[in-house]
Design an enzyme around this catalytic site. Sequence first.
Site, mmCIF file in Angstrom:
data_model
loop_
_atom_site.group_PDB
_atom_site.id
_atom_site.type_symbol
_atom_site.label_atom_id
_atom_site.label_comp_id
_atom_site.label_asym_id
_atom_site.label_seq_id
_atom_site.Cartn_x
_atom_site.Cartn_y
_atom_site.Cartn_z
ATOM 1 N N SER A 291 0.842 -1.198 0.000
ATOM 2 C CA SER A 291 0.000 0.000 0.000
ATOM 3 C C SER A 291 0.881 1.254 0.000
ATOM 4 C CB SER A 291 -0.960 -0.053 1.194
ATOM 5 O OG SER A 291 -2.016 0.866 1.051
ATOM 6 N N ASP B 183 -9.842 -5.581 -4.273
ATOM 7 C CA ASP B 183 -8.948 -4.584 -3.680
ATOM 8 C C ASP B 183 -9.426 -3.156 -3.927
ATOM 9 O OD1 ASP B 183 -6.634 -3.370 -2.634
ATOM 10 O OD2 ASP B 183 -5.310 -4.818 -3.617
ATOM 11 N N HIS C 110 -7.506 -5.969 -0.103
ATOM 12 C CA HIS C 110 -6.282 -5.178 0.008
ATOM 13 C C HIS C 110 -5.156 -5.910 0.733
ATOM 14 C CE1 HIS C 110 -4.220 -1.403 -0.436
ATOM 15 N NE2 HIS C 110 -4.085 -1.193 0.857
#
Length: 310
Positions: free
Chosen positions: A119, A259, A286
């Site tokens: 991320s 996601d 995610h």
Amino acid sequence: MAPSYTETQIPFTVPGVDKPCFTYCKIFGDLKTTKKRPLVAVHGGPGFSHDYLLPIADLADDGETAVVFYDQFGGGRSTHLPEKNGDTSFWVEELFLTEFDNVVRHLGIQDGYSVLGHSWGGMLMGRWASRQPKGLHRLAIADSPASMDLWVEAANYLLAQLPQDIQDKLKKHEDAGTTDSQEYKDAMSLFYDRHVVRVKPMPEIVAAGFQMMDEDPTVYFTMNGPSEFHITGPLKEWTMVDDARKIAVPTLLINGFYDEARDSVVAPWFQRIPKSRWITFPNSSHMPHIEETEKYLEVIREFFYGPFSE
């Protein structure tokens, strides 16, 4: 089972801060005896902690690999500076790039290592790799946008799929500036359940990170904003679209079918990084390292320690 780990506090000199600061670091395996290049795992947020990435430590179960985790400055078990809340001139990308450089040099691995960034961590490490540092061998960018414009566009698309009453509550509090209310947090949780981590109940290692960030949201709130989809901080302008082509090392791109990092936000990485491979985990959002752990470990083990083919 991953091997035992060691913990250390790495001194970190921060301009403008007149007290001793440190970065918390946890190392699985032995950096002195590892036969393979160590892997550094860089967490998201910004302002989260390393805990939720711990399944990756299983890579060190062969006794020949070392995996390094650390909590980025301002979060987790590293030095906190809540007095800097809202200071957008202090909490900048360059601070965290300097910290990463400090970590690898302190550990003595700057001449040979690989990185997995998740991320925000993937955004950060994409920037790091674009500078073509000497010791970087391979890079995985996991569940990360190539630009925040694309991230916001994807988030708006996913928000539109939520029940109308949830959308109305979110907008009401965002417009009123009351995103710290419990009603906003409750409404926000449905988005997180669908697009951040779909495992129920939420694993303790994920909940731990959210709890630490809730206790001190300084970094996340200042750089990002109140939620994954309401971006009010300077990260709103962040992009690697132009610089992605400068990444010279073999790169693995990862996202999940559900996601929040939708295909549209990952595609520019794939289109521009010369040596890249992309895999989407079909049953994940995610955090595929949590949602499809066994397959995830198989994929990244082969990428980091096997032959690379584009």
